[in-house]
Scaffold this motif. Structure first.
Motif, PDB file in Angstrom:
ATOM      1  N   ALA A 251      -3.479   7.745   1.865  1.00  0.00           N
ATOM      2  CA  ALA A 251      -2.227   8.535   1.941  1.00  0.00           C
ATOM      3  C   ALA A 251      -1.517   7.854   3.128  1.00  0.00           C
ATOM      4  O   ALA A 251      -0.213   7.561   2.955  1.00  0.00           O
ATOM      5  CB  ALA A 251      -2.192   9.910   2.191  1.00  0.00           C
ATOM      6  N   GLY A 252      -2.198   7.641   4.061  1.00  0.00           N
ATOM      7  CA  GLY A 252      -1.404   6.846   5.292  1.00  0.00           C
ATOM      8  C   GLY A 252      -1.007   5.614   5.196  1.00  0.00           C
ATOM      9  O   GLY A 252      -0.107   5.111   5.382  1.00  0.00           O
ATOM     10  N   ARG A 253      -1.937   4.830   4.200  1.00  0.00           N
ATOM     11  CA  ARG A 253      -1.606   3.429   3.919  1.00  0.00           C
ATOM     12  C   ARG A 253      -0.366   3.534   3.023  1.00  0.00           C
ATOM     13  O   ARG A 253       0.488   2.372   3.163  1.00  0.00           O
ATOM     14  CB  ARG A 253      -2.937   2.883   3.289  1.00  0.00           C
ATOM     15  CG  ARG A 253      -3.887   2.307   4.186  1.00  0.00           C
ATOM     16  CD  ARG A 253      -4.714   1.482   3.507  1.00  0.00           C
ATOM     17  NE  ARG A 253      -5.984   1.192   4.508  1.00  0.00           N
ATOM     18  CZ  ARG A 253      -7.365   1.758   3.988  1.00  0.00           C
ATOM     19  NH1 ARG A 253      -7.483   2.377   3.079  1.00  0.00           N
ATOM     20  NH2 ARG A 253      -8.203   1.609   4.824  1.00  0.00           N
ATOM     21  N   VAL A 254      -0.082   4.680   2.134  1.00  0.00           N
ATOM     22  CA  VAL A 254       0.706   4.399   1.178  1.00  0.00           C
ATOM     23  C   VAL A 254       1.900   4.612   1.966  1.00  0.00           C
ATOM     24  O   VAL A 254       3.042   3.981   1.422  1.00  0.00           O
ATOM     25  CB  VAL A 254       0.583   5.459  -0.066  1.00  0.00           C
ATOM     26  CG1 VAL A 254       1.805   6.072  -0.762  1.00  0.00           C
ATOM     27  CG2 VAL A 254      -0.523   5.248  -0.894  1.00  0.00           C
ATOM     28  N   ALA A 255       1.985   5.616   2.752  1.00  0.00           N
ATOM     29  CA  ALA A 255       3.172   6.158   3.556  1.00  0.00           C
ATOM     30  C   ALA A 255       3.687   4.849   4.365  1.00  0.00           C
ATOM     31  O   ALA A 255       4.840   4.744   4.461  1.00  0.00           O
ATOM     32  CB  ALA A 255       2.810   7.271   4.494  1.00  0.00           C
TER      33      ALA A 255
END
Length: 150
Positions: free
Chosen positions: A32-36
Motif C-alpha cells: 500500500a505504501g509503494r502504491v501510494a
C-alpha cells in the motif's frame, strides 16, 4: 507428554500463523505504501509533463509569434521598397517626359524658325545670300577653330 507435544505444536502453529499474518500484513502495508508512493510520483510526473507541455506550447506560440512578426516586417520592407521603386520609376518617367517635352519644344522652335526664315527670304531675297555666307563661315570655323583665335 503427548498432550504437551500437541499443545506445543498447536502453540507453534498459532505462533506461526501469527507470524504469517504479521508478515502478510507487513507486505500489504509495504505494498500500500509503494502504491501510494507510485501514485504520488505519477502525480508529480504528470505535473512536470503538464509543465513541459505548457513550456512546449509557449515555445510553439513564441515561434508562431516570431514568424508572424518576421512576415509582417518582410511585408513592410517589400511595401517600402515598392514605394521607393515607384517613386524612382516616377522620377525616371518624369525625367523622360521632360526630355521628350524639351525635344518636342525644340523641334517646334526649329519648324517655327524655318517658316519665319522662308517668309523673310520671300520678302527680302538678298538676306538668303547673307545667311548662306554666314553658314559657310560657321562651318569653316567649326572645322578650324584657329580662324577665330587672335
Amino acid at each position: 507428554p503427548r498432550l504437551q507435544a500437541a499443545a506445543r505444536r498447536r502453540a507453534s502453529l498459532v505462533a506461526f500463523a501469527e507470524l504469517k499474518r504479521r508478515h502478510f500484513a507487513a507486505i500489504a502495508i509495504q505494498s500500500a505504501g509503494r502504491v501510494a508512493l507510485a501514485i504520488k510520483q505519477s502525480h508529480a510526473i504528470r505535473k512536470v509533463m503538464h509543465l513541459a507541455a505548457l513550456a512546449k506550447l509557449h515555445q510553439c506560440a513564441r515561434l508562431v509569434q516570431t514568424r508572424a512578426r518576421f512576415l509582417t516586417y518582410r511585408n513592410c520592407r517589400r511595401a517600402a521598397a515598392a514605394v521607393i521603386a515607384r517613386r524612382a520609376l516616377t522620377a525616371i518617367t518624369l525625367r523622360r517626359r521632360v526630355r521628350f517635352v524639351r525635344v518636342v519644344v525644340s523641334l517646334q522652335a526649329m519648324l517655327r524658325a524655318r517658316r519665319t526664315r522662308s517668309r523673310v527670304y520671300r520678302r527680302h531675297p538678298e538676306l538668303r545670300n547673307i545667311a548662306a555666307r554666314a553658314a559657310e563661315a560657321y562651318r569653316k570655323m567649326l572645322a578650324d577653330p584657329s580662324l577665330c583665335l587672335p
